[in-house]
Design a protein around this motif. Sequence first.
Motif, PDB file in Angstrom:
ATOM      1  N   ALA A 172     -16.269  -0.074 -17.366  1.00  0.00           N
ATOM      2  CA  ALA A 172     -16.515   0.881 -18.450  1.00  0.00           C
ATOM      3  C   ALA A 172     -15.223   1.203 -19.187  1.00  0.00           C
ATOM      4  O   ALA A 172     -15.197   1.271 -20.426  1.00  0.00           O
ATOM      5  N   PHE A 173     -14.136   1.400 -18.448  1.00  0.00           N
ATOM      6  CA  PHE A 173     -12.865   1.716 -19.089  1.00  0.00           C
ATOM      7  C   PHE A 173     -12.364   0.519 -19.899  1.00  0.00           C
ATOM      8  O   PHE A 173     -11.798   0.694 -20.993  1.00  0.00           O
ATOM      9  N   ALA A 174     -12.581  -0.703 -19.398  1.00  0.00           N
ATOM     10  CA  ALA A 174     -12.175  -1.896 -20.146  1.00  0.00           C
ATOM     11  C   ALA A 174     -12.933  -1.991 -21.461  1.00  0.00           C
ATOM     12  O   ALA A 174     -12.365  -2.388 -22.487  1.00  0.00           O
ATOM     13  N   ARG A 175     -14.216  -1.644 -21.453  1.00  0.00           N
ATOM     14  CA  ARG A 175     -14.984  -1.633 -22.696  1.00  0.00           C
ATOM     15  C   ARG A 175     -14.410  -0.626 -23.675  1.00  0.00           C
ATOM     16  O   ARG A 175     -14.301  -0.880 -24.877  1.00  0.00           O
ATOM     17  N   ALA A 176     -14.047   0.544 -23.154  1.00  0.00           N
ATOM     18  CA  ALA A 176     -13.476   1.581 -24.008  1.00  0.00           C
ATOM     19  C   ALA A 176     -12.176   1.097 -24.643  1.00  0.00           C
ATOM     20  O   ALA A 176     -11.942   1.291 -25.840  1.00  0.00           O
ATOM     21  N   VAL A 177     -11.318   0.451 -23.854  1.00  0.00           N
ATOM     22  CA  VAL A 177     -10.040  -0.054 -24.355  1.00  0.00           C
ATOM     23  C   VAL A 177     -10.256  -1.127 -25.408  1.00  0.00           C
ATOM     24  O   VAL A 177      -9.545  -1.178 -26.416  1.00  0.00           O
ATOM     25  N   GLU A 178     -11.256  -1.974 -25.188  1.00  0.00           N
ATOM     26  CA  GLU A 178     -11.549  -3.025 -26.155  1.00  0.00           C
ATOM     27  C   GLU A 178     -11.954  -2.439 -27.504  1.00  0.00           C
ATOM     28  O   GLU A 178     -11.587  -2.954 -28.566  1.00  0.00           O
ATOM     29  N   SER A 179     -12.689  -1.330 -27.470  1.00  0.00           N
ATOM     30  CA  SER A 179     -13.132  -0.711 -28.720  1.00  0.00           C
ATOM     31  C   SER A 179     -12.061   0.172 -29.341  1.00  0.00           C
ATOM     32  O   SER A 179     -12.040   0.368 -30.559  1.00  0.00           O
ATOM     33  N   ASP A 180     -11.160   0.724 -28.510  1.00  0.00           N
ATOM     34  CA  ASP A 180     -10.084   1.589 -29.009  1.00  0.00           C
ATOM     35  C   ASP A 180      -8.889   1.472 -28.072  1.00  0.00           C
ATOM     36  O   ASP A 180      -8.888   2.049 -26.977  1.00  0.00           O
ATOM     37  N   PRO A 181      -7.843   0.735 -28.469  1.00  0.00           N
ATOM     38  CA  PRO A 181      -6.669   0.539 -27.595  1.00  0.00           C
ATOM     39  C   PRO A 181      -5.960   1.830 -27.219  1.00  0.00           C
ATOM     40  O   PRO A 181      -5.132   1.835 -26.298  1.00  0.00           O
ATOM     41  N   GLY A 182      -6.269   2.925 -27.903  1.00  0.00           N
ATOM     42  CA  GLY A 182      -5.646   4.201 -27.565  1.00  0.00           C
ATOM     43  C   GLY A 182      -5.905   4.630 -26.137  1.00  0.00           C
ATOM     44  O   GLY A 182      -5.062   5.289 -25.516  1.00  0.00           O
ATOM     45  N   TRP A 183      -7.052   4.234 -25.589  1.00  0.00           N
ATOM     46  CA  TRP A 183      -7.347   4.583 -24.201  1.00  0.00           C
ATOM     47  C   TRP A 183      -6.336   3.921 -23.256  1.00  0.00           C
ATOM     48  O   TRP A 183      -5.903   4.519 -22.270  1.00  0.00           O
ATOM     49  N   ALA A 184      -5.962   2.680 -23.555  1.00  0.00           N
ATOM     50  CA  ALA A 184      -4.977   1.980 -22.721  1.00  0.00           C
ATOM     51  C   ALA A 184      -3.626   2.667 -22.803  1.00  0.00           C
ATOM     52  O   ALA A 184      -2.895   2.757 -21.802  1.00  0.00           O
ATOM     53  N   GLU A 185      -3.276   3.162 -23.984  1.00  0.00           N
ATOM     54  CA  GLU A 185      -2.003   3.865 -24.146  1.00  0.00           C
ATOM     55  C   GLU A 185      -1.981   5.132 -23.290  1.00  0.00           C
ATOM     56  O   GLU A 185      -0.968   5.452 -22.652  1.00  0.00           O
ATOM     57  N   TYR A 186      -3.109   5.848 -23.250  1.00  0.00           N
ATOM     58  CA  TYR A 186      -3.180   7.030 -22.398  1.00  0.00           C
ATOM     59  C   TYR A 186      -2.983   6.656 -20.932  1.00  0.00           C
ATOM     60  O   TYR A 186      -2.287   7.357 -20.187  1.00  0.00           O
ATOM     61  N   GLN A 187      -3.605   5.542 -20.498  1.00  0.00           N
ATOM     62  CA  GLN A 187      -3.474   5.141 -19.104  1.00  0.00           C
ATOM     63  C   GLN A 187      -2.033   4.745 -18.777  1.00  0.00           C
ATOM     64  O   GLN A 187      -1.535   5.021 -17.680  1.00  0.00           O
ATOM     65  N   ARG A 188      -1.332   4.129 -19.726  1.00  0.00           N
ATOM     66  CA  ARG A 188       0.066   3.736 -19.490  1.00  0.00           C
ATOM     67  C   ARG A 188       0.981   4.952 -19.343  1.00  0.00           C
ATOM     68  O   ARG A 188       2.032   4.868 -18.703  1.00  0.00           O
ATOM     69  N   LYS A 189       0.594   6.055 -19.918  1.00  0.00           N
ATOM     70  CA  LYS A 189       1.436   7.245 -19.901  1.00  0.00           C
ATOM     71  C   LYS A 189       1.353   8.025 -18.590  1.00  0.00           C
ATOM     72  O   LYS A 189       2.154   8.931 -18.364  1.00  0.00           O
TER      73      LYS A 189
END
Length: 279
Positions: A109-126
């Motif tokens: 589910a999180f991978a789908r979210a990142v695919e639609s909006d890379p901002g989610w991945a940026e939050y996880q990196r932080k």
Amino acid sequence: MPNEFNAFNQRVIEEFRANRGRVGGPFEGGRLLLLTTEGARSGRPHTTPVGYLPDGAERVLVIASAGGSPRHPAWYHNLLAHPEVTVESGAFTYRARAVPLVGEERDLAFARAVESDPGWAEYQRKTRRVIPVVALYEIGGDGPPNINAGSLAEAIKVVHDAFRRELGLLRQEMARQGPLLGAQLRVNCLTFCHGLHNHHTGEDLGLFPMVAARSPEAEGALVRLKEEHESIARLIEELRAAVDTGDTDSARAEVDRLTAELEAHLTYEEEQLIPLLGP
């Protein structure tokens, strides 16, 4: 800072409720809901604007990103303590059961979210924490949820506008999509198709017979509206087939066709039925 954040959230909440889900600023053009949780310690209700992801007929997903903060947001701790929450979508308000996703289900589910909006991945990196993904399941979903309207006539317009808005979001998302349809965008399309099918089925079985009994002069309009439901149902199936191919151009063309026919249908229904149902 906390007071400024609370004041910002309150402005968003007020704007959301006043405009039935439409807001400006950083949330403009996004999918937003209001999530009301019960305080883990205080027991008092707390309402928070939260972005969400469609996820089929039975649930929506919310992500406890807190902007990449090292700590989970307060609303996440609240729903762990009290999993029954209230969801406001703009058009509807309903009680829901909150279930955090775990393991592979969360990761997909999180991978789908990142695919639609890379901002989610940026939050996880932080942050070092694994950002939770939570499913919200409507409680007692056998009938329609509470529509945020004061009359049946107003309810028709509120629900129609919700479908118009969702179609507009789908078209925007497809305009940004590459040649292959992303996984989350597929889910968005199929969720919309299911919701529209259920809405038209409900009208065929409930609203239209009621109008026919109260206003026999509406027979011609009701016959036309039912025929348009059948035509739209065929377009929905064609959109589903296009989504299955994964080709963005095909899906975009079907969304455009559905948008044109559905807008004409919704406008005609409002013109014909709202005057018969009063203010």
